[in-house]
Design a protein around this motif. Structure first.
Motif, PDB file in Angstrom:
ATOM      1  N   SER A 188     -11.250   1.978   0.337  1.00  0.00           N
ATOM      2  CA  SER A 188     -11.403   3.402   0.039  1.00  0.00           C
ATOM      3  C   SER A 188     -11.484   4.253   1.308  1.00  0.00           C
ATOM      4  O   SER A 188     -11.149   5.430   1.276  1.00  0.00           O
ATOM      5  N   ALA A 231      -5.477   9.212   4.398  1.00  0.00           N
ATOM      6  CA  ALA A 231      -4.211   8.720   4.949  1.00  0.00           C
ATOM      7  C   ALA A 231      -3.765   9.498   6.171  1.00  0.00           C
ATOM      8  O   ALA A 231      -3.051   8.988   7.016  1.00  0.00           O
ATOM      9  N   THR A 265      -6.701   2.670   5.436  1.00  0.00           N
ATOM     10  CA  THR A 265      -5.467   2.038   4.971  1.00  0.00           C
ATOM     11  C   THR A 265      -5.154   0.829   5.844  1.00  0.00           C
ATOM     12  O   THR A 265      -5.658   0.705   6.963  1.00  0.00           O
ATOM     13  N   GLN A 318      -3.602   1.939   9.097  1.00  0.00           N
ATOM     14  CA  GLN A 318      -4.600   2.335  10.093  1.00  0.00           C
ATOM     15  C   GLN A 318      -5.237   1.109  10.748  1.00  0.00           C
ATOM     16  O   GLN A 318      -5.449   1.093  11.962  1.00  0.00           O
ATOM     17  N   ASP A 378      -1.445   3.601  -2.532  1.00  0.00           N
ATOM     18  CA  ASP A 378      -2.829   3.193  -2.700  1.00  0.00           C
ATOM     19  C   ASP A 378      -3.327   2.746  -1.331  1.00  0.00           C
ATOM     20  O   ASP A 378      -2.541   2.599  -0.398  1.00  0.00           O
ATOM     21  N   SER A 379      -4.607   2.535  -1.200  1.00  0.00           N
ATOM     22  CA  SER A 379      -5.123   2.091   0.092  1.00  0.00           C
ATOM     23  C   SER A 379      -5.843   0.765  -0.052  1.00  0.00           C
ATOM     24  O   SER A 379      -6.394   0.448  -1.106  1.00  0.00           O
ATOM     25  N   GLU A 430       0.823  -1.204   0.000  1.00  0.00           N
ATOM     26  CA  GLU A 430       0.000   0.000   0.000  1.00  0.00           C
ATOM     27  C   GLU A 430       0.867   1.269   0.000  1.00  0.00           C
ATOM     28  O   GLU A 430       0.624   2.193  -0.776  1.00  0.00           O
ATOM     29  N   GLU A 431       1.874   1.292   0.850  1.00  0.00           N
ATOM     30  CA  GLU A 431       2.747   2.457   0.947  1.00  0.00           C
ATOM     31  C   GLU A 431       3.591   2.619  -0.310  1.00  0.00           C
ATOM     32  O   GLU A 431       3.755   3.727  -0.818  1.00  0.00           O
ATOM     33  N   PRO A 447      -4.113   8.521  -0.707  1.00  0.00           N
ATOM     34  CA  PRO A 447      -5.550   8.641  -0.441  1.00  0.00           C
ATOM     35  C   PRO A 447      -5.823   9.762   0.557  1.00  0.00           C
ATOM     36  O   PRO A 447      -5.014  10.011   1.449  1.00  0.00           O
TER      37      PRO A 447
END
Length: 187
Positions: free
Chosen positions: A112, A167, A115, A118, A108-109, A103-104, A164
């Protein structure tokens, strides 16, 4: 198949029986025998079934307490509810960390609205659901997967976009509705 109307609007729209494909030589039908069953009816049926349910529904293998995932799916499924994702992150931390790495790197996450980083933070926070078991993923297969994923991260991204918008949101369980963290009987 085990698709049920209660699970989503799209599944509710499916007919219980339909022809999927046909040709001169073959005919494929889809039948959804449990389509109108409630979750409780499914569990009642499972209670009398000759096979045990999968352990992922429980707090730990053999517990038979239904305090685990609400659905049996991919470990980290984008369609899973928040509680199931927090359990999965707690149960498979190395896999979750690998998702976060992707993702990093790709900016991208995972979903939607949140992440993987998170989700990892939320799963470690006080009040998160207890995963009951931790799968270390300390296998040759996982190491090979990790190495393949990291090698692929050096290839050009198939899409590019800014980070995103969510983020930078404040992280914490206080942002999650209580009903999404607990199933019936967990309170």
């Amino acid at each position: 198949m085990g698709l049920r109307s209660e699970e989503s609007r799209d599944r509710r729209a499916l007919p219980a029986y339909r022809n999927v494909k046909s040709s001169r030589n073959w005919h494929v039908d889809e039948w959804l025998p449990a389509k109108e069953w409630t979750t409780e009816q499914v569990w009642q049926w499972c209670g009398g079934a000759p096979m045990p349910t999968h352990w992922v529904y429980d707090s730990a293998p053999g517990a038979l307490d239904r305090r685990g995932n609400s659905r049996c799916s991919c470990s980290l499924c984008v369609f899973a509810n928040r509680r199931d994702l927090l359990l999965a992150v707690g149960r498979r931390p190395r896999l979750a960390a690998l998702y976060a790495e992707v993702e990093e790197a790709r900016r991208d996450s995972f979903k939607s609205d949140i992440t993987m980083r998170q989700l990892i933070d939320l799963a470690a926070a006080p009040g998160a659901p207890d995963p009951g078991i931790r799968i270390d993923d300390d296998t040759e297969e996982f190491t090979a997967l990790r190495d393949q994923v990291r090698a692929a991260l050096h290839l050009p991204a198939r899409k590019t976009r800014p980070a995103p918008p969510h983020a930078g949101l404040v992280r914490g369980l206080h942002r999650l509705p209580r009903r999404r963290l607990h199933q019936e009987g967990d309170r």
